[in-house]
Design an enzyme around this catalytic site. Sequence first.
Site, PDB file in Angstrom:
ATOM      1  CB  SER A 135      -5.690 -12.329 -24.583  1.00 30.29           C
ATOM      2  OG  SER A 135      -6.370 -11.477 -24.315  1.00 30.29           O
ATOM      3  CE1 TYR A 148      -7.221 -14.402 -20.237  1.00 35.18           C
ATOM      4  CE2 TYR A 148      -6.931 -12.331 -20.870  1.00 35.18           C
ATOM      5  CZ  TYR A 148      -7.151 -13.543 -20.965  1.00 35.18           C
ATOM      6  OH  TYR A 148      -8.070 -12.785 -21.857  1.00 35.18           O
TER       7      TYR A 148
END
Length: 280
Positions: A135, A148
Amino acid sequence: MTKKVLLVTGAGRGLGVDIAKAALAAGYAVVATGRNPENVEKAVGVAGDLLTVRLDITDPASVRAAVDAAVARFGRIDVLVNNAGNFYAGYFENISPEQFRAQMETNFFGPLNVTRAVLPVMRAQRGGQVITITSAAGLIGREFCAAYAASKFALEGWMESLRFDLEPYGISTMAVEPGFFRTELLVEGSSTIWPELEIEDYAGRTAATIEAWKGMNGQQGGDPAKLARALVTLSSSGELPPRFVAGADVMAGVEQNLDAIRGQVEAHRELSASLSYDEA
């Protein structure tokens, strides 16, 4: 089997569906996996060179069974795409220890489980590709993403080191850092989990941020079908780049972050350089 065989996790929805479809369209045989194979088949469709199989990335026995099924059907695995993941959103103190560990189990240890099962197949072949979707949050920390980002930063370090382990066996690696793509990552109850704990100091910011994230769903600028085709193109080229920064938004963010890091180095260059032993 003369076709290359691609195994993708998380193919029941989102980017995983697009990757499976793009690979099939490019002439690959595809092993499309997910926790519910019926959902995978419904999402991807039916094809002669498609195997849908149950795979829970947090369950090593499930992973092993899926890899065995892939090899039994196609005889080999040429490309692994670690795509499955989720998003435990929130400020660090609002995320319970159980939530934080669950985030790491899925986003970090999950890909490790799958890769550990696939690598003996690839080493025996003396060739293969390991592609892992990380990501933008694996390169740039941001507000409301403590768990995350931690899971994605961990993936980045693992992938950057793994390439040296595997190069002698003809296995290449690529980390993929997407920006905001119109997937189901921000769908509440699907891939996004809100924080369990309530702390008054964070209450207003948490409520505002949750509403902002919800409003972003379906409005992201990136097209996941185009990203899937780009990944298949890179895989088919035969020479994977170690990293693929995917999307105009994340390219701009990474470039800005690199400039900030350079500035931090320069700000204390003399102090940093002074830390060596003074040899007599």
